[in-house]
Design an enzyme around this catalytic site. Structure first.
Site, mmCIF file in Angstrom:
data_model
loop_
_atom_site.group_PDB
_atom_site.id
_atom_site.type_symbol
_atom_site.label_atom_id
_atom_site.label_comp_id
_atom_site.label_asym_id
_atom_site.label_seq_id
_atom_site.Cartn_x
_atom_site.Cartn_y
_atom_site.Cartn_z
ATOM 1 C CD GLU A 195 -3.080 -1.331 2.637
ATOM 2 O OE1 GLU A 195 -2.762 -0.765 3.363
ATOM 3 O OE2 GLU A 195 -3.770 -1.469 2.102
ATOM 4 C CD GLU A 314 -3.377 -6.110 3.712
ATOM 5 O OE1 GLU A 314 -4.298 -5.352 3.327
ATOM 6 O OE2 GLU A 314 -2.325 -5.981 3.670
#
Length: 584
Positions: A195, A314
């Protein structure tokens, strides 16, 4: 994902001396074995793996489905046990494999385990510990993904203003990681950064910086030789966001690198209003379903259709399940989301990794916290399950019982009937089906409601031609009753008789119609952030964050929406630190 931690009282086992001693023992003794050993000449022997990795990247990533995240563990800050999970054991990884997972993502935060100045040397004990957990997973027959995780927002985010040092630090970490694992089996994958975010930068600059990191990562790993020459390398979009623009940017990077062993990664946590229950996102409705459909279509069209595998590193819901707070997402609606995601991932050819910080697999007991929930997730990997428009039928106790209808969502299955326990309800007498409309009769509901105590009177199961049965609760309720209250901005609760109902959301406005509360862009405030139900205590809690965000002396109208369809209006006024609440 950023840190979703256990509550403070569940995180009392900090790193400390005891944890440090335990970690040393783990590294030295290997708990249950399986770690790589030093060869006679002092070099590292290659770890073994029970996995035979296909040559094609597409086939290899497909073989990784499904995947699981060892979250809030080696990515915890500062140490493995700091966020409430115990030290990882090989037995845990054996359980993960036995439950049907074929790969594990092991997020690793390196910030507190390497020098913050050149040459940015990684602590030997920590590198050994990461290696040990990786080797255990490989030995259990799992593919493994390791990365640079929360470093992304701790120091990599400063790259726009500290470019050279951040890049040097990033390169130094990957040089050491690549060297340590250069002879590991190809079942081990490297993910450049989790991220990635960049502070105070334009979108174009963010894309440029991430391209630089991904390209440098690729060059370092490939030039380190050994098994790294053809290891699968996982590259993210900015923020791991699956927007079209960001995926196009990543596609351009992958095209320029011209390497057949690259994998694209993004994350998915559903349509935001539904994922956290804000802005009226109380149901897995058309908006939420479209958001998911579009995201997986983009993943397929941008990457999979062009021969680039996608690893959804995820997925889940941002705030559910959370066994330490009231459910902000309604259970049946959450099950629909997981069922839908599993199906769309299969259609799109995307490998999915469940983000598990502590919410699914209890690391202490090695048991699933909610076996029925996990059953729905697991079922979605291979088949579809039918549902209905809601998982509850509400019967007002103060009124005569009437026939009640739900919409059947067959999801490609055939409806097989309704069961109450072991008893099959009789079609035509107990229920009827017309098209997608399932209607329970007055006679059946009267029998099922029994003595009509508030709450769940009976639970039905709708069965379909495949997949799991869908649970439908028959609930007796009346409109909740709220009463006047006084308190302070630090402690204010509304006495509430729930009378069998379940709180869905809260709408808050001033007299002029403007939105009230800390979330100013919507009148529907966020569940558990602005308000929270306490069913056993008979209260609705208004949080200090919500109350302190209110304008002084201006009355606020709160409308509480319940899943039965009932609404109750309430008024609060803040004056300094004092708060009053009235029903009139």
């Amino acid at each position: 994902m950023k840190d979703i931690r256990l509550p403070a009282h569940r995180r009392s086992r900090g790193p400390g001396r005891l944890a440090a001693l335990l970690l040393t023992l783990v590294v030295m003794l290997g708990l249950t074995g399986g770690t790589a050993l030093a060869a006679p000449d002092g070099t590292r022997e290659a770890s073994s793996s029970a996995v035979r990795v296909p040559a094609s990247a597409m086939d290899a990533v497909a073989a990784m489905q499904p995947s699981w995240n060892l979250g809030n563990t080696l990515d915890a800050i500062p140490d493995e046990t700091s966020w409430g999970n115990p030290l990882t054991t090989r037995k845990l990884l054996a359980i993960v494999r036995a439950q049907g997972f074929r790969s594990v993502r092991i997020p690793v935060t390196w910030t507190d385990h390497h020098s913050a100045t050149a040459p940015y040397t990684i602590d030997a004990a920590y590198m050994n510990r990461v290696e040990q957990v990786v080797d255990w997973a490989l030995a259990e027959g799992l593919y493994v993904v390791i990365n640079i995780h929360h470093d992304s927002w701790q120091w990599i985010s400063k790259m726009p203003t500290d470019h050279d040092e951040v890049l040097a630090r990033f390169n130094a970490l990957w040089s050491q990681i690549a060297e340590r694992f250069r002879d590991a089996p190809r079942a081990l994958l490297f993910e450049s950064v989790n991220e990635p975010v960049f502070d105070n930068a334009t979108d174009a600059r963010k894309t440029q910086l991430l391209n630089e990191l991904n390209t440098s990562f690729h060059s370092i790993v490939r030039s380190s030789g050994g098994g790294n020459a053809n290891r699968l390398l996982v590259l993210p979009t900015v923020g791991c966001t699956p927007s079209q623009t960001l995926m196009d940017d990543l596609s351009a990077t992958i095209d320029a690198l011209d390497d057949s062993n690259l994998v694209a990664t993004v994350h998915y946590y559903s349509w935001y209003p539904f994922s956290v229950n804000i802005a009226g996102g109380t149901h897995y409705d058309d908006n939420a379903q479209k958001d998911l459909d579009d995201a997986f279509a983009r993943m397929h069209d941008t990457f999979v259709a062009k021969g680039i595998p996608v690893y959804l590193g995820e997925y889940g819901l941002l705030s559910w399940p959370d066994h330490n707070h009231p459910d902000r997402v309604e259970r049946g609606e959450a099950l629909k989301y997981f069922e839908h995601l599993g199906y769309k991932a299969r259609v799109a050819g995307v490998t999915t990794a469940l983000w598990d910080p502590f919410a699914y697999l209890n690391r202490e007991t090695l048991q699933w916290r909610d076996p029925a929930l996990f059953a729905w997730i697991k079922s979605s990997w291979t088949t579809r399950s039918g549902t209905t428009s809601f998982d509850k039928i509400f019967l007002p106790k103060s009124s005569p019982i009437t026939a009640q209808s739900l919409t059947l969502n067959r999801n490609g299955t055939s409806f097989r009937g309704l069961w109450h326990g072991r008893t099959k309800l009789v079609a035509g007498r107990d229920y009827t089906v017309s098209g997608n409309r399932l209607t329970l009769t007055v006679k059946a509901l009267t029998r099922l409601a029994g003595d009509r105590a508030y709450g769940v009177n009976a639970t039905l199961r709708a069965r379909f031609s495949r997949g799991l049965p869908w649970q439908i609760d028959v609930v007796s309720h009346d409109t909740p009753v709220l009463t006047d209250a006084t308190g302070t901005t630090s402690s204010f609760t509304i006495p509430t008789q729930y009378r069998g109902d379940v709180l869905a959301t809260m709408h808050a406005t001033y007299a002029d119609g403007s939105n009230a509360g800390q979330t100013s862009w919507t009148p529907y405030q966020e569940f558990n952030k602005a308000y929270s139900p306490d069913y056993p205590g008979g209260e609705i809690i208004l949080t200090p964050e919500f109350l302190n965000a209110l304008r002084d002396t201006e009355p606020v109208t709160l409308t509480f929406h319940f899943y039965s369809g009932a609404t109750v209006t309430y008024h609060v006024t803040k004056s300094g630190s004092s708060v009053t609440g009235t029903t009139s």
